[in-house]
Design an enzyme around this catalytic site. Structure first.
Site, PDB file in Angstrom:
ATOM      1  N   CYS A 100       0.769  -1.173   0.009  1.00  0.00           N
ATOM      2  CA  CYS A 100      -0.095   0.122   0.166  1.00  0.00           C
ATOM      3  C   CYS A 100       0.944   1.357  -0.160  1.00  0.00           C
ATOM      4  CB  CYS A 100      -0.764  -0.075   0.936  1.00  0.00           C
ATOM      5  SG  CYS A 100      -2.383   1.059   1.112  1.00  0.00           S
ATOM      6  N   ALA A 101       0.831   2.253   0.923  1.00  0.00           N
ATOM      7  CA  ALA A 101       1.453   3.388   1.165  1.00  0.00           C
ATOM      8  C   ALA A 101       3.070   2.992   1.655  1.00  0.00           C
ATOM      9  CB  ALA A 101       0.907   4.323   2.083  1.00  0.00           C
TER      10      ALA A 101
END
Length: 180
Positions: A100-101
């Site tokens: 994800c991030a």
């Protein structure tokens, strides 16, 4: 040993899917809080109790894993001790994984400069990596990156494949009725 690092604001599905599936494979895995307390609060109101505090980890883990989520990723980026731990793992050519991030943590440390990588859209800049790929999971050298909640199962299965082999990864996939 695999360590999955938790910070307040972590993405629950990414973190817990990874923990659950890797543990199903028989790999020893510890959930590690960087928050100075074992209870960590997810981005969507789910609270968990980790196995260890960051201060209690031992060096020499086979793999270090960062789940995404906000502000969890920001909290991971700001932890100086974690940055040093990740640098040591990178310099020792140990496995690093982020979803994800969280690949942005690796980018900020310069790990992705010559690597293919992926992340949640908008979390990596063009200059952060050699090539940004819109694949579910990208493995380049000893760095594994993935895109988000929707890729949490393929991410965890790829980590199992790396740690225990394709046969074990396929067995875990079959046991959860997951078809790639």
């Amino acid at each position: 040993m695999v360590y999955v690092f938790f910070a307040d604001g972590f993405e629950e599905v990414e973190a817990l899917t990874t923990v659950d599936l890797i543990r199903r494979s028989g790999v020893e895995l510890k959930m590690v809080s960087i928050m100075g307390k074992k209870q960590v609060f997810g981005a969507h109101g789910i609270h968990i109790v980790t196995d260890l505090l960051f201060e209690d980890i031992e060096e020499g883990a086979e793999m270090l894993v960062l789940p995404g989520g906000m502000p969890g990723t920001t909290n991971l980026k700001e932890h100086a001790g974690l940055a040093e731990c990740l640098k040591k793992q990178y310099e020792a050519s140990g496995w690093l994984a982020a979803i994800c991030a969280a690949p942005s943590v690796f980018a900020g440390l310069g790990f992705l400069k010559d690597k293919n990588a992926t992340s949640y859209p908008g979390c990596l800049e063009a200059e952060d990596c050699a090539s940004y790929l819109e694949e579910e999971v990208v493995v380049d050298g000893k760095i594994v990156t993935s895109r988000g909640v929707g890729t949490a199962i393929p991410f965890a299965l790829k980590l199992i494949e790396i740690l225990k082999g394709k046969e074990v990864s396929d067995q875990v996939a079959s046991s959860i009725i997951f078809k790639a």
